[in-house]
Design an enzyme around this catalytic site. Structure first.
Site, PDB file in Angstrom:
ATOM      1  N   HIS A   1       0.813  -1.219   0.000  1.00  0.00           N
ATOM      2  CA  HIS A   1       0.000   0.000   0.000  1.00  0.00           C
ATOM      3  C   HIS A   1       0.845   1.266   0.000  1.00  0.00           C
ATOM      4  O   HIS A   1       0.368   2.332  -0.356  1.00  0.00           O
ATOM      5  CB  HIS A   1      -0.995   0.000   1.176  1.00  0.00           C
ATOM      6  CG  HIS A   1      -0.392   0.246   2.520  1.00  0.00           C
ATOM      7  ND1 HIS A   1      -0.242  -0.757   3.471  1.00  0.00           N
ATOM      8  CD2 HIS A   1       0.069   1.361   3.101  1.00  0.00           C
ATOM      9  CE1 HIS A   1       0.288  -0.237   4.560  1.00  0.00           C
ATOM     10  NE2 HIS A   1       0.483   1.050   4.359  1.00  0.00           N
TER      11      HIS A   1
ATOM     12  N   ASP B   1       0.044  -7.522   1.322  1.00  0.00           N
ATOM     13  CA  ASP B   1       0.545  -6.161   1.539  1.00  0.00           C
ATOM     14  C   ASP B   1       2.070  -6.119   1.562  1.00  0.00           C
ATOM     15  O   ASP B   1       2.670  -5.387   2.356  1.00  0.00           O
ATOM     16  CB  ASP B   1      -0.021  -5.574   2.830  1.00  0.00           C
ATOM     17  CG  ASP B   1       0.057  -4.046   2.856  1.00  0.00           C
ATOM     18  OD1 ASP B   1       0.214  -3.442   1.773  1.00  0.00           O
ATOM     19  OD2 ASP B   1      -0.027  -3.451   3.952  1.00  0.00           O
TER      20      ASP B   1
ATOM     21  N   GLY C   1       3.409   6.484   8.500  1.00  0.00           N
ATOM     22  CA  GLY C   1       4.800   6.634   8.084  1.00  0.00           C
ATOM     23  C   GLY C   1       5.659   5.454   8.489  1.00  0.00           C
ATOM     24  O   GLY C   1       6.726   5.224   7.927  1.00  0.00           O
ATOM     25  N   ASN C   2       5.194   4.686   9.506  1.00  0.00           N
ATOM     26  CA  ASN C   2       5.889   3.463   9.906  1.00  0.00           C
ATOM     27  C   ASN C   2       5.607   2.307   8.948  1.00  0.00           C
ATOM     28  O   ASN C   2       6.284   1.278   8.998  1.00  0.00           O
ATOM     29  CB  ASN C   2       5.487   3.026  11.312  1.00  0.00           C
ATOM     30  CG  ASN C   2       6.272   3.714  12.409  1.00  0.00           C
ATOM     31  OD1 ASN C   2       5.711   4.458  13.201  1.00  0.00           O
ATOM     32  ND2 ASN C   2       7.573   3.470  12.445  1.00  0.00           N
ATOM     33  N   SER C   3       4.612   2.450   8.101  1.00  0.00           N
ATOM     34  CA  SER C   3       4.246   1.371   7.173  1.00  0.00           C
ATOM     35  C   SER C   3       5.447   0.906   6.366  1.00  0.00           C
ATOM     36  O   SER C   3       6.149   1.708   5.759  1.00  0.00           O
ATOM     37  CB  SER C   3       3.172   1.845   6.194  1.00  0.00           C
ATOM     38  OG  SER C   3       1.898   1.561   6.657  1.00  0.00           O
TER      39      SER C   3
ATOM     40  N   GLY D   1     -12.148 -22.444  -2.850  1.00  0.00           N
ATOM     41  CA  GLY D   1     -13.400 -22.257  -3.575  1.00  0.00           C
ATOM     42  C   GLY D   1     -14.642 -22.438  -2.741  1.00  0.00           C
ATOM     43  O   GLY D   1     -15.605 -23.079  -3.182  1.00  0.00           O
ATOM     44  N   VAL D   2     -14.640 -21.881  -1.530  1.00  0.00           N
ATOM     45  CA  VAL D   2     -15.817 -21.950  -0.667  1.00  0.00           C
ATOM     46  C   VAL D   2     -16.137 -20.562  -0.126  1.00  0.00           C
ATOM     47  O   VAL D   2     -15.266 -19.708  -0.022  1.00  0.00           O
ATOM     48  CB  VAL D   2     -15.603 -22.904   0.525  1.00  0.00           C
ATOM     49  CG1 VAL D   2     -15.460 -24.338   0.065  1.00  0.00           C
ATOM     50  CG2 VAL D   2     -14.401 -22.485   1.370  1.00  0.00           C
TER      51      VAL D   2
END
Length: 504
Positions: A152, A182, A253-255, A311-312
């Protein structure tokens, strides 16, 4: 994984970003949508015997200064710029102006969890390209310029700039990003760079000291410390990540910055926070480094990451559903529908099954299932322990590729008050059956406990407690034989979900 509700409103549960988006200022918003779990946090000092970083600091805590001195130079600041198309028809508003989706009470505490710090920096929605500017963190994992960060952080970026602690700046290439976990991998043209030491997130213990280094609000190489609050957290939405929860102060900003253990090894990437204000409130979440390394290796090799698919459509098992399916405790992932032609259908799974284990690993909350399946490899054969019609059965499923179709997740409605079922039913007419595409009974009127549970007139009742319904007498018999609750499989607008209704 797609979330369903009995209101037919699809509530998008966004990841929390700890990046800053919106120009020169720190333009951030509060979180939205998720269950707010509050585990107890026990601070546990790391003994000198378990640390290779030298003598412990004050009160037996590790010497954070040595960890920072050794690894700080390998933590970088990332700034991005680009353009994002904003359509007036989509109704997308800038991040600073966004509100909870329609039908969600903004005062509800569940509407205060996990929102990305992203979006157009200014102006109102319209058919135009809106500038995107943001900041985040990252860390160097190879001396020739390989860098890890959050997906992100670099989303919608045309230009990615990496700034080192010695103030050198490089334009980075995004080798690939995986929104599902992510994780993003960057490359800069440099040599002999400082690198971090990778650890093993599986070895982390709850209560163990951890340390974060990053650029909160643009303050580069800021250090904060805390403890591991919990492991294996399943967060909405579509999450295949068993998050590490900490009480480390993590802010916008820590991301993308590293989470270190007391030995100075990276054990995770700081990715999300719980916040009602946009800032730190004691609940931070990191992606385990073991999963990150797997994604990194795939991106470096192929430019993309792959995830497996069962697929459930599944939903949470609460106490009412556990009583309905005669489970000893409310655990597992309840299958509300099976995709046609999917690995689940080929393996023999049916709606009403409760998946309890995958390759021997327990499924406690329904979110544990997509986390385990998503980390598997397409083509891998997994063993599923399933509860069906009051007994255990085992199935083998060869997983598909999640690129073909996303696994869906249904979200259970709450249980109703005690009382009679309160349904007026009739058989479907041939035309109605063709339109619905399923067999069952048409609900002409819903009152009492059924209405309180969310059942509505016009819904199609397909099954009770996992058994297909064929006539009204069968429904009466099922209700009479269950003293506590029954689980109704309802179809509405093409979507299926189990609804627990208390009848005792």
């Amino acid at each position: 994984m797609t979330t369903r509700s009995m209101t037919s409103t699809r509530l998008v549960l966004a990841l929390t970003a700890a990046g800053i988006l919106g120009g020169a200022g720190a333009n951030f918003v509060s979180g939205t949508h998720a269950r707010a779990e509050a585990p107890s946090i026990v601070a546990q000092a790391v003994s000198p015997a378990t640390s290779t970083m030298g003598m412990p600091g004050i009160n037996g805590a590790p010497d954070f200064s040595q960890i920072t001195q050794r690894n700080g130079a390998a933590v970088v600041n990332i700034s991005v710029s680009g353009l994002r198309q904003v359509s007036s028809e989509s109704g997308e508003a800038p991040a600073a102006h966004r509100r909870a989706p329609q039908g969600v009470d903004p005062s509800d505490p569940f509407s205060e969890f996990f929102k990305r710090f992203e979006g157009p920096s200014d102006g109102q929605p319209g058919d135009r390209a809106s500038p995107v500017r943001g900041q985040g963190s990252g860390f160097i994992v190879s001396a020739d310029g390989l860098i890890l960060t959050n997906a992100h952080v670099v989303r919608d970026a045309q230009v990615v700039t990496v700034k080192l602690t010695d103030r050198r700046e490089y334009t980075a290439t995004v080798l690939g990003s995986d929104p599902k976990t992510d994780v993003a991998v960057l490359k800069i043209d440099a040599k002999d760079l400082p690198t971090v030491t990778m650890g093993n997130s599986n070895d982390l213990k709850v209560g163990e000291w951890v340390l974060a280094i990053g650029s909160p609000y643009g303050f580069e190489n800021s250090v904060s410390a805390g403890v591991v609050s919990a492991k294996g957290r399943s967060l909405p939405e579509d999450s295949v990540v068993p998050f590490i929860q900490t009480d480390v102060a993590v802010n916008p900003g820590n991301s993308g910055g590293p989470l270190f253990n007391a030995r100075g090894e990276v054990v995770g990437i700081n990715s999300q926070i719980y916040s009602r204000t946009g800032g730190y409130q004691g609940l931070s979440f990191a992606i385990p480094i073991d999963l990150v390394n797997k994604i990194k290796d795939q991106i470096v090799a192929t430019g993309r990451a792959s995830h497996a698919r069962l697929g459930v459509a599944i939903q949470e098992v609460n106490q009412a559903l556990a009583d309905s399916f005669k489970l000893d405790k409310p655990e597992g992932a309840l299958v509300s529908s099976v995709d046609a032609g999917s690995p689940a259908e080929q393996a023999g799974l049916k709606y009403g099954d409760v998946i309890r284990k995958v390759n021997g690993q327990p499924i406690v909350a329904s979110g544990d299932l997509p986390a385990l399946i998503g980390q598997a490899t397409p083509g891998e054969v997994v063993t599923l322990e399933v509860w069906r019609q009051g007994k255990r059965e085992d199935f083998a499923a060869k997983l598909g590729d999640a690129v073909t179709k996303k696994v869906q997740m249904a979200k259970s409605t709450g249980a109703a008050d005690k009382g009679k079922l309160g349904l007026a039913l009739r058989a479907l007419e041939p035309q109605e059956r063709r339109v619905a595409g399923v067999d069952g009974l048409l609900i002409e009127e819903a009152a009492g406990p059924a209405a309180m549970a969310g059942v509505q007139a016009g819904d199609v009742l397909m099954a009770i407690n996992g058994t297909q319904v064929k006539n009204i007498e069968q429904v009466r018999a099922a209700v009479a034989s269950n003293k506590k609750s029954v689980a109704l499989l309802i179809q509405r607008d093409g979507e299926k979900i189990f609804v627990p209704v208390q009848v005792g």
